[in-house]
Each structure stands twice: as C-alpha cells, then as structure tokens.
Design an enzyme around this catalytic site. Structure first.
Site, short mmCIF file in Angstrom:
data_model
loop_
_atom_site.label_atom_id
_atom_site.label_comp_id
_atom_site.label_asym_id
_atom_site.label_seq_id
_atom_site.Cartn_x
_atom_site.Cartn_y
_atom_site.Cartn_z
N LYS A 1 0.82 -1.10 -0.18
CA LYS A 1 0.11 0.37 0.17
C LYS A 1 0.85 1.96 -0.02
O LYS A 1 1.60 1.25 0.33
CB LYS A 1 -0.75 -0.12 1.16
CG LYS A 1 -2.00 -0.57 0.69
CD LYS A 1 -3.19 -0.89 2.08
CE LYS A 1 -3.82 -2.58 1.96
NZ LYS A 1 -4.97 -2.00 3.33
N TYR B 1 -12.87 -1.91 -3.52
CA TYR B 1 -12.93 -1.71 -2.46
C TYR B 1 -14.82 -1.44 -2.12
O TYR B 1 -15.05 -1.70 -0.70
CB TYR B 1 -12.65 -0.43 -1.56
CG TYR B 1 -10.99 -0.84 -0.81
CD1 TYR B 1 -10.45 -1.70 -0.47
CD2 TYR B 1 -9.88 0.51 -1.44
CE1 TYR B 1 -9.37 -2.21 0.01
CE2 TYR B 1 -9.16 0.10 -0.93
CZ TYR B 1 -8.62 -1.96 -0.18
OH TYR B 1 -7.15 -1.12 0.32
N PHE C 1 -15.48 4.07 6.99
CA PHE C 1 -14.49 4.51 6.41
C PHE C 1 -13.89 4.49 5.37
O PHE C 1 -12.60 4.76 4.39
CB PHE C 1 -12.95 3.59 7.37
CG PHE C 1 -13.38 2.20 7.24
CD1 PHE C 1 -12.47 1.36 5.92
CD2 PHE C 1 -13.97 1.02 8.20
CE1 PHE C 1 -13.01 -0.04 5.93
CE2 PHE C 1 -14.35 0.01 7.83
CZ PHE C 1 -13.33 -0.83 6.53
N ARG D 1 -2.90 -14.18 3.72
CA ARG D 1 -3.03 -13.44 5.41
C ARG D 1 -2.72 -13.48 6.59
O ARG D 1 -2.20 -12.74 7.46
CB ARG D 1 -4.89 -13.96 5.26
CG ARG D 1 -5.51 -13.58 4.44
CD ARG D 1 -5.83 -12.49 4.02
NE ARG D 1 -6.56 -12.25 5.37
CZ ARG D 1 -7.42 -11.25 5.14
NH1 ARG D 1 -6.92 -10.23 4.38
NH2 ARG D 1 -8.22 -10.28 6.41
N THR E 1 -5.98 -6.78 10.54
CA THR E 1 -5.39 -5.99 10.15
C THR E 1 -5.06 -4.30 10.41
O THR E 1 -4.63 -3.57 9.77
CB THR E 1 -6.99 -5.43 9.95
OG1 THR E 1 -7.83 -7.00 9.47
CG2 THR E 1 -7.36 -3.97 8.75
N ARG F 1 2.44 -6.44 8.72
CA ARG F 1 1.74 -5.32 8.85
C ARG F 1 2.55 -5.15 10.41
O ARG F 1 2.07 -3.94 10.80
CB ARG F 1 0.37 -5.76 9.52
CG ARG F 1 -0.48 -5.91 7.29
CD ARG F 1 -1.82 -6.07 7.75
NE ARG F 1 -2.55 -5.79 6.81
CZ ARG F 1 -3.58 -5.85 6.53
NH1 ARG F 1 -4.34 -6.87 7.09
NH2 ARG F 1 -4.45 -5.75 5.18
N ASN G 1 -1.55 -0.17 6.94
CA ASN G 1 -1.30 -1.17 7.62
C ASN G 1 -0.59 -2.06 6.17
O ASN G 1 -0.01 -2.89 6.68
CB ASN G 1 -2.15 -1.63 7.79
CG ASN G 1 -3.35 -2.14 6.59
OD1 ASN G 1 -3.40 -1.74 5.78
ND2 ASN G 1 -4.68 -2.65 7.45
N HIS H 1 -2.49 -5.55 1.53
CA HIS H 1 -3.60 -5.88 1.34
C HIS H 1 -3.51 -7.59 1.16
O HIS H 1 -2.37 -7.71 0.58
CB HIS H 1 -3.92 -5.15 0.02
CG HIS H 1 -5.12 -5.90 -0.38
ND1 HIS H 1 -6.54 -5.75 0.21
CD2 HIS H 1 -5.97 -6.59 -1.37
CE1 HIS H 1 -6.98 -6.35 -0.05
NE2 HIS H 1 -6.96 -7.09 -1.29
N GLU I 1 -10.24 -10.30 -7.91
CA GLU I 1 -9.04 -9.11 -7.41
C GLU I 1 -8.00 -8.97 -8.07
O GLU I 1 -7.67 -8.48 -8.90
CB GLU I 1 -8.27 -8.94 -5.99
CG GLU I 1 -9.40 -8.83 -5.21
CD GLU I 1 -8.80 -8.21 -4.05
OE1 GLU I 1 -10.16 -8.33 -2.83
OE2 GLU I 1 -8.29 -8.59 -3.35
P1 RTP Z 1 -6.99 -5.55 3.32
O1 RTP Z 1 -8.29 -6.13 2.79
O2 RTP Z 1 -6.40 -4.41 2.85
O3 RTP Z 1 -5.92 -7.21 2.91
O4 RTP Z 1 -7.27 -5.92 4.94
P2 RTP Z 1 -8.29 -6.57 6.30
O5 RTP Z 1 -8.59 -7.82 5.20
O6 RTP Z 1 -7.37 -7.19 7.42
O7 RTP Z 1 -9.29 -6.17 6.34
P3 RTP Z 1 -10.46 -5.29 5.31
O8 RTP Z 1 -11.68 -5.29 6.92
O9 RTP Z 1 -11.07 -5.49 4.41
O10 RTP Z 1 -10.18 -3.39 5.54
C1 RTP Z 1 -9.84 -3.45 4.08
C2 RTP Z 1 -8.93 -1.81 4.90
O11 RTP Z 1 -10.34 -1.05 5.16
C3 RTP Z 1 -8.93 -0.17 6.28
N1 RTP Z 1 -9.79 -0.10 7.68
N2 RTP Z 1 -9.80 0.76 8.16
N3 RTP Z 1 -10.43 2.46 10.16
C4 RTP Z 1 -11.35 1.40 10.40
O12 RTP Z 1 -11.99 0.60 11.20
C5 RTP Z 1 -10.65 0.29 9.34
N4 RTP Z 1 -11.06 -0.22 9.31
C6 RTP Z 1 -10.87 -1.41 7.76
C7 RTP Z 1 -7.97 -1.19 6.75
O13 RTP Z 1 -7.00 -0.49 6.00
C8 RTP Z 1 -7.96 -2.32 6.13
O14 RTP Z 1 -6.82 -2.95 5.08
MG MG Z 2 -9.83 -7.35 3.49
#
Ligand code: RTP
Ligand code: MG
Length: 173
Positions: free
Chosen positions: A12, A52, A60, A88, A94, A105, A115, A118, A129
């Site tokens: 990222k 997204y 967010f 993962r 996350t 991370r 973070n 992705h 994707e």
């Molecule tokens: P990613 O998709 O980036 O691999 O991350 P992830 O599965 O661990 O998390 P996900 O729930 O898919 O969320 C996507 C990205 O959104 C941002 N986020 N911000 N401010 C917040 O509470 C919040 N929660 C999630 C994070 O950058 C996350 O990677």
């Molecule tokens: Mg995700």
C-alpha cells in the site's frame, strides 16, 4: 497453474512511500511465494471503488479510497500452495498493533488505515481481484492448454502476414 494457489497482494501507499518495498518483496520470496506478476501503479478512483466495493457502506470507505489512490502501490499476483491463507497469515491482523510479531503489518504498518499491505480474504475474492488488476493473467494461464482456437489465431496471423507481404512487395516495385 491452479487458481486456488493464487492470491492478490498489494504493498500500500504508506509502505511504498516509506521505502519498505524491497524488504517486503524479500519476505514474500523467502516464504515460498512465487511472484507471477508485479507492477508499480497509481490506482485510479474508479478502479479503487470497484476494488473496495465490499466496504461501500463502512464509515471508513471514503478515507480508504482516498488513501489507496494517493500515491503509487505495488500490485502482485502471488503463487503458492494455499496462497490466500498463507499470505493472510504472513501479513497478520488488519490493525498492526494487534498483528502478531514478525508479521508484515506488525513490522511495517503504522495504524489500521496505514497497514502496509493488502491480501485477498478468500479464493473467490482473489480471483476477482486478480481479474481486476491483471486480466492478462487469465487469458494466458487458463487458456494455455486449450487448442480449440489455435487454428483461428493462426489464420489471423497468416492473413496479416499476407497483407504485409503484399505491401512489402509493393514497396519494392
Ligand atoms: P485488506 O483488505 O487491506 O487486506 O485488509 P483486511 O482484509 O485485513 O481488512 P478489511 O476489513 O478488508 O478492511 C480493508 C481495509 O480497510 C481499512 N480499515 N480501516 N478505520 C477502520 O476502522 C478500518 N477498518 C479497516 C484497513 O486499511 C483495511 O486493510
Ligand atoms: Mg480485506
């Protein structure tokens, strides 16, 4: 190549800007992943919204879009047995503060938004994707054993060759 052994990864904007790209690629290669595709790009807004879309209703969402389009990222197609879960596991939770020690991370992330990386969250998501960012991957890999339209493409090639030959002959006359 089996699609279940593929995942989509991204370094990222925060980690690229902090010059962690080389270290993260090193970790990827030393953990048994083969980098099938890799490209440095600035994602445009429409593509980011598609990528997204699943988070559209989250508070967010806008911040997430603005962040991912703000600066260059490194996008990758990674290949390994059990690629989605393995990646993962390597990137960690996350929130970098909650990610296990030694995960990407935990090592390179700053906060839940910034973070570092992705990772696709399932094989279906990985395919979607990868199709979004590397459409040629599927044309090449998954049709490579299919001879059915070889004849057509040969015909097209030879037609083009004929045209070229004619033009070349004309040029010489
Ligand atoms: P990613 O998709 O980036 O691999 O991350 P992830 O599965 O661990 O998390 P996900 O729930 O898919 O969320 C996507 C990205 O959104 C941002 N986020 N911000 N401010 C917040 O509470 C919040 N929660 C999630 C994070 O950058 C996350 O990677
Ligand atoms: Mg995700």
């Amino acid at each position: 190549m089996e699609s279940t052994k593929l995942t989509f990864a991204m370094i990222k904007p925060d980690a690229v800007a902090a010059k962690h790209t080389g270290k993260i690629i090193d970790i990827i290669e030393h953990n048994g992943f083969e980098i099938i595709r890799m490209q440095k790009v600035i994602i445009d807004e429409g593509l980011a919204e598609e990528f997204y879309a699943v988070h559209k209703e989250r508070p967010f969402y806008r911040e997430l879009i603005e962040f991912v389009i703000s600066a260059p990222v490194i996008i990758m197609a990674l290949h390994k047995e059990n690629a989605v879960n393995s990646w993962r596991e390597l990137i960690g939770a996350t929130d970098p503060a909650k990610a296990a020690e030694g995960t990407i991370r935990n090592s390179f992330g700053t906060n839940v938004g910034n973070n570092a990386v992705h990772g696709s969250d399932s094989s279906d998501t990985a395919l979607a994707e990868l199709e979004l960012f590397f459409p040629d991957l599927f044309e090449y890999d998954f049709n490579s054993d299919d001879d059915s339209d070889d004849d057509d493409s040969d015909d097209e090639d030879s037609d083009e060759d004929d045209e070229c030959d004619d033009e070349c002959d004309d040029d010489h006359e």
